[in-house]
Design a protein around this motif. Structure first.
Motif, PDB file in Angstrom:
ATOM      1  N   GLU A 164       0.823  -1.203   0.000  1.00  0.00           N
ATOM      2  CA  GLU A 164       0.000   0.000   0.000  1.00  0.00           C
ATOM      3  C   GLU A 164       0.863   1.262   0.000  1.00  0.00           C
ATOM      4  O   GLU A 164       0.541   2.266  -0.646  1.00  0.00           O
ATOM      5  N   MET A 165       1.997   1.212   0.734  1.00  0.00           N
ATOM      6  CA  MET A 165       2.903   2.362   0.772  1.00  0.00           C
ATOM      7  C   MET A 165       3.451   2.674  -0.608  1.00  0.00           C
ATOM      8  O   MET A 165       3.520   3.834  -1.024  1.00  0.00           O
ATOM      9  N   PHE A 166       3.836   1.636  -1.360  1.00  0.00           N
ATOM     10  CA  PHE A 166       4.416   1.868  -2.680  1.00  0.00           C
ATOM     11  C   PHE A 166       3.349   2.254  -3.705  1.00  0.00           C
ATOM     12  O   PHE A 166       3.642   2.939  -4.684  1.00  0.00           O
ATOM     13  N   LYS A 167       2.108   1.815  -3.479  1.00  0.00           N
ATOM     14  CA  LYS A 167       1.045   2.202  -4.400  1.00  0.00           C
ATOM     15  C   LYS A 167       0.682   3.670  -4.238  1.00  0.00           C
ATOM     16  O   LYS A 167       0.386   4.361  -5.216  1.00  0.00           O
ATOM     17  N   SER A 168       0.685   4.143  -2.988  1.00  0.00           N
ATOM     18  CA  SER A 168       0.316   5.534  -2.713  1.00  0.00           C
ATOM     19  C   SER A 168       1.544   6.404  -2.483  1.00  0.00           C
ATOM     20  O   SER A 168       1.517   7.348  -1.688  1.00  0.00           O
ATOM     21  N   SER A 169       2.630   6.094  -3.142  1.00  0.00           N
ATOM     22  CA  SER A 169       3.869   6.842  -2.941  1.00  0.00           C
ATOM     23  C   SER A 169       3.766   8.234  -3.564  1.00  0.00           C
ATOM     24  O   SER A 169       3.061   8.439  -4.551  1.00  0.00           O
ATOM     25  N   SER A 170       4.450   9.182  -2.981  1.00  0.00           N
ATOM     26  CA  SER A 170       4.447  10.566  -3.464  1.00  0.00           C
ATOM     27  C   SER A 170       5.540  10.758  -4.505  1.00  0.00           C
ATOM     28  O   SER A 170       6.495   9.978  -4.571  1.00  0.00           O
TER      29      SER A 170
END
Length: 299
Positions: A110-116
């Motif tokens: 999830e962190m890598f999908k919603s990365s800035s």
């Protein structure tokens, strides 16, 4: 026809020296060549097996719902120490149990999908250095030796320059590396330096060292400065806290006026300076002795 050229070589398997007829010869005998071949094949087999195991372990890790820090580090391609720094900063959420740390694979995904978007770091501009210590100031403030200063300067790459024959050190770097000065680290109300004891009680350093050794006076060394416990030194020198405001001990009087014991005793007897005996020690009235030995005044 065999070659007449001879080469002195070292066997790559057994390490023995031998004479070779060709420059490409690697082993001294057929036996060493066969053993080297078998060893090479064994190493290739071990490497191939390890590669297969690593590939299988990677496949298994991809199926895990929770990862250990080592598994997570391998997955994202960083060292274990770097991953622990991410955990300490809170960059990656984790759950800690007694002796175990787990990271959710779903949270990572999830962190890598919603990365800035990537933000380029600005290059820091170098500011000119305007504040310096001289070598003498560094040695006196931090209580270190000259060799230690240069050793730490080489280790930490402390900026320096030379002006008018003096070596100048960057103040900011020196303060950060050496921290507090030796004076700030010691409570002056509880400790004497060697020079303070010698000045206050009028004794030589050799006599002080002998006294400290005989009475086992508590001491500590901060940087290159030795400190003695004030209360124990005062007791050894006959200083009584109850009488200190009104009376000198003999050692205090010697230090205050730079005289020997016999000279102090002469003035006390001659001018009848009041004195008392307490715990087998002689104490001299401060006001009376100051009047006799103090700076004369014309009224």
């Amino acid at each position: 026809m065999s070659s007449t050229i001879e080469f002195q070589k070292v066997c790559e398997f057994c390490g023995a020296s031998f004479t070779a007829r060709k420059s490409s010869t690697r082993y001294c005998s057929k036996r060493c060549a066969e053993h080297a071949y078998k060893q090479r094949k064994r190493e290739e087999h071990v490497a191939s097996t390890q590669k297969t195991l690593d590939a299988k372990a990677s496949e298994d890790e991809e199926k895990l719902l929770f990862l250990s820090p080592c598994q997570c580090a391998r997955l994202i391609g960083v060292s274990t120490r770097t991953l622990y720094r991410y955990l300490e900063r809170g960059s990656i959420p984790c759950v800690q149990f007694s002796g175990k740390t787990f990271i959710s694979r779903a949270v990572l995904d999830e962190m890598f999908k919603s990365s800035s978007p990537y933000i380029k770091r600005e290059t820091k501009t170098c500011e000119p250095i305007t504040e310096f210590y001289t070598s003498k100031e560094v040695l006196e403030k931090f209580g270190i030796g000259n060799s230690w200063l240069y050793k730490m300067a080489a280790k930490h790459n402390i900026p320096k320059t030379v002006s008018r024959g003096k070596t100048l050190w960057n103040k900011k770097h020196i303060d950060r590396i050496f921290g507090k000065s030796a004076v700030e680290e010691v409570n002056k109300d509880e400790w004497y330096t060697v020079d303070e004891v010698c000045t206050k009680f009028g004794i030589k350093k050799e006599a002080l060292y002998r006294l400290v050794s005989e009475l086992k006076i508590t001491k500590q060394k901060v940087r290159n400065i030795v400190y003695y416990f004030r209360h124990e030194v005062d007791v050894a020198m006959g200083v009584n806290p109850e009488l200190a405001s009104e009376y000198y001990s003999i050692q205090e009087a010697m230090g205050a006026y730079g005289m020997t014991r016999d000279q102090i005793s002469y003035y006390v007897r001659t001018y009848k300076v009041p004195r008392i005996y307490h715990d087998n020690r002689v104490y001299i009235e401060r006001a009376g002795l100051d009047k006799v030995l103090g700076i004369p005044k014309i009224e």
